[in-house]
Scaffold this active site. Sequence first.
Site, PDB file in Angstrom:
ATOM      1  CB  CYS A 239      -0.935   0.083   1.198  1.00  0.00           C
ATOM      2  SG  CYS A 239      -1.884  -1.392   1.507  1.00  0.00           S
TER       3      CYS A 239
ATOM      4  NE  ARG B 186       4.463   1.817  -0.557  1.00  0.00           N
ATOM      5  CZ  ARG B 186       5.554   1.384   0.019  1.00  0.00           C
ATOM      6  NH1 ARG B 186       6.713   1.564  -0.562  1.00  0.00           N
ATOM      7  NH2 ARG B 186       5.514   0.767   1.174  1.00  0.00           N
TER       8      ARG B 186
ATOM      9  CD1 TRP C  93      -0.721  -5.829  -3.960  1.00  0.00           C
ATOM     10  CD2 TRP C  93      -0.451  -6.648  -1.915  1.00  0.00           C
ATOM     11  NE1 TRP C  93      -0.324  -7.133  -4.079  1.00  0.00           N
ATOM     12  CE2 TRP C  93      -0.158  -7.665  -2.844  1.00  0.00           C
ATOM     13  CE3 TRP C  93      -0.358  -6.951  -0.549  1.00  0.00           C
ATOM     14  CZ2 TRP C  93       0.239  -8.957  -2.468  1.00  0.00           C
ATOM     15  CZ3 TRP C  93       0.034  -8.231  -0.171  1.00  0.00           C
ATOM     16  CH2 TRP C  93       0.329  -9.204  -1.133  1.00  0.00           C
TER      17      TRP C  93
ATOM     18  CG  ASN D 132       2.362   0.486   3.870  1.00  0.00           C
ATOM     19  OD1 ASN D 132       2.037  -0.667   3.606  1.00  0.00           O
ATOM     20  ND2 ASN D 132       3.597   0.928   3.718  1.00  0.00           N
ATOM     21  N   GLY D 133       0.759  -1.385   6.263  1.00  0.00           N
ATOM     22  CA  GLY D 133       1.351  -2.284   7.261  1.00  0.00           C
ATOM     23  C   GLY D 133       0.307  -3.288   7.714  1.00  0.00           C
TER      24      GLY D 133
ATOM     25  CD  GLU E 137      15.546 -11.889 -12.169  1.00  0.00           C
ATOM     26  OE1 GLU E 137      15.198 -12.549 -11.164  1.00  0.00           O
ATOM     27  OE2 GLU E 137      15.097 -10.773 -12.425  1.00  0.00           O
TER      28      GLU E 137
ATOM     29  CE  LYS F 117      11.947  -9.868 -13.715  1.00  0.00           C
ATOM     30  NZ  LYS F 117      12.674  -9.547 -12.576  1.00  0.00           N
TER      31      LYS F 117
ATOM     32  CD  GLU G 201       8.335 -10.517 -11.882  1.00  0.00           C
ATOM     33  OE1 GLU G 201       7.918 -10.256 -10.756  1.00  0.00           O
ATOM     34  OE2 GLU G 201       9.518 -10.295 -12.229  1.00  0.00           O
TER      35      GLU G 201
ATOM     36  CG  HIS H 276      17.240 -36.448 -11.689  1.00  0.00           C
ATOM     37  ND1 HIS H 276      17.679 -37.744 -11.525  1.00  0.00           N
ATOM     38  CD2 HIS H 276      18.327 -35.741 -12.070  1.00  0.00           C
ATOM     39  CE1 HIS H 276      18.975 -37.808 -11.770  1.00  0.00           C
ATOM     40  NE2 HIS H 276      19.395 -36.597 -12.111  1.00  0.00           N
TER      41      HIS H 276
ATOM     42  CE  LYS I 265      10.386  -2.041  -8.017  1.00  0.00           C
ATOM     43  NZ  LYS I 265      10.925  -3.063  -8.925  1.00  0.00           N
TER      44      LYS I 265
END
Length: 608
Positions: free
Chosen positions: A2, A27, A75, A101-102, A481, A485, A488, A504, A603
């Site tokens: 947030c 955010r 968020w 926020n939190g 990575e 990328k 997501e 395997h 983010k």
Amino acid sequence: MCGIVGYIGGKQAAPVILDGLSKLEYRGYDSAGIAVFGGEGINYKKSTGRLKVLENLTRGGADMPGCCGIGHTRWATHGVPSNENAHPHFNQKETISVVHNGIIENYLQLKKFLEKKGYVFVSETDTEVLAHLLDYYYKGNPMEAIFRMLRRVEGSYALGILFAEHPDTLFAARKDSPLIVGQNEEGCFIASDVPAILKYTRRVTYVDNQEIVKLHASHMHFYNIDEEEIRKEPVLIDWDENAAEKAGYEHFMLKEMYEQPKTVTATISPRIQKGDIRIEELDMSDEELAAVKKIHIVACGSAYHAGVTGKYVIERLSRIPVEVDLASEFRYRDPILEEGAMVIVISQSGETADTLAALREAKKRGFRILGIVNVVGSSIAREADNVLYTWAGPEIAVATTKAYTAQLVALYLLAMKLAKVKGTLGKEEFEHLLGCLERLPYQIERLLNTKEQIQKFANRYLAAKDIFFIGRGIDYAISLEGSLKLKEISYIHSEAYAAGELKHGTISLIEEGTLVTAVSTQPELYQKMISNIVEVRARGAFVMAVTGEDNREIGKAADYVIYIPETAPVFANSLAIIPLQLFGYYVAVGRGCDVDKPRNLAKSVTVE
Ligand code: F6R
């Protein structure tokens, strides 16, 4: 997560707040809300969806006149995105308004307590308890109510608070969630992050844990939780305001990929001096560095992937053993940290809750922490003993690109420095590596110029169901990575495997036409990779290889090849990642995805 913004001053508050929130949408972006003091108390508007909906609803803030207000972009954690759950939250009389926020960890307990006192809740959020608790303690003195509320609250918060009876004051408080305040000639601001107010002021003060701020139009006062007034000095932010704008690029992600030659240079060049590497921020003598017996790297997501590359590079160059941990695992696994170990935490935002908790865990055990951090003044930067900043500038796209490549080169510098003091790198090899390091920015630029070719290839895979990435050693780290990328931002399922591990189990997933991206930049592993490529092709896979310019053999084994310029194998990740970033980006663009703000993500992950 947030984002919060608040303003009090001579201008209309709503447009300033909406503009600030637009810089914080990274955010969180599932709902938004704003509250402004009007003539008759606090007016507010909330909406689900992107900030644009709220902007339209308020006609860019024109429908909400007033010079003091707070806003929020959410968020969701507690409760689905809905108007009821969107912030600001209120007491029943709607005379106290809160953005948060939190996470309030003891909110259920507090809710029960308040319900017994007759308070009625309208949302599923943890934040609403704060509004009611303030109401419960408010007897005309807002600061007293805030102090009493904060003493009962467990968890993390960055708060903006309005009291209808005090329209000339905006209140803010912080614990474990980022909060800054700023001031210019016309007013005072609060925000979760610098870009939100950069347009208005560069004089910013970082609010510390358990501090409370009382803001008026022309001045502000800081207090600690013991109700004592404290003095705090602002810092001058030297970011270019345009750094947080798209500058003509279609997406922030594309712009940030294109900034990589510059950001890699910015991270390495101040630390290369007269043919040597100097990392003054380490604040350790060569003897102390040579005495490091083991390194623990702790991080999340892409920063963790940078750490995995770091492990290979540091071990290869300096022969110091490195363990890499996901911060969310490290913090609860009671890790064994031997004397003489160095603990490195890596974070772009410097606010990732798990990484911060891991840092504190290691600190509690008496270890000195080196932070590799991008955001100056962030919580991790402030709590680490030493900070090696990556000078990537503000990164807005949720999927990291330039901060990740800056983390890689910061780790290379550290690996070379350690190798030098340990005597594991000869003079010639050191000089060769230094030359390779300095050439990386130009080589990255060359790779970025192949974007059309990669876009064309990416367009063939817009309907793919699964895409696999394989590599060995350092190339496995880059596969992790590359795969993240892609998935997501494009929502195509993807996994990365150490190439030798495929048979395997995972090889059973390969079907006719499945795309397998094989990264092969390590000469001693070329032959092994060719065998793996042959194995998957025999099962119908279409193989895209990413390999060194001189490796024509892989070229023959794969169906499609992207060549990267020649560099030292230990640095190859910095080049191999560029086509993989572009590939993920163009697949997502081709599928019409919201590249900069992928669904369900934010983010800065300030929750567990
Ligand atoms: C992926 C991505 C995330 C972050 C992770 C850690 O593109 O950006 O995986 O790398 O959330 O974030 P920081 O580096 O801010 O600690």
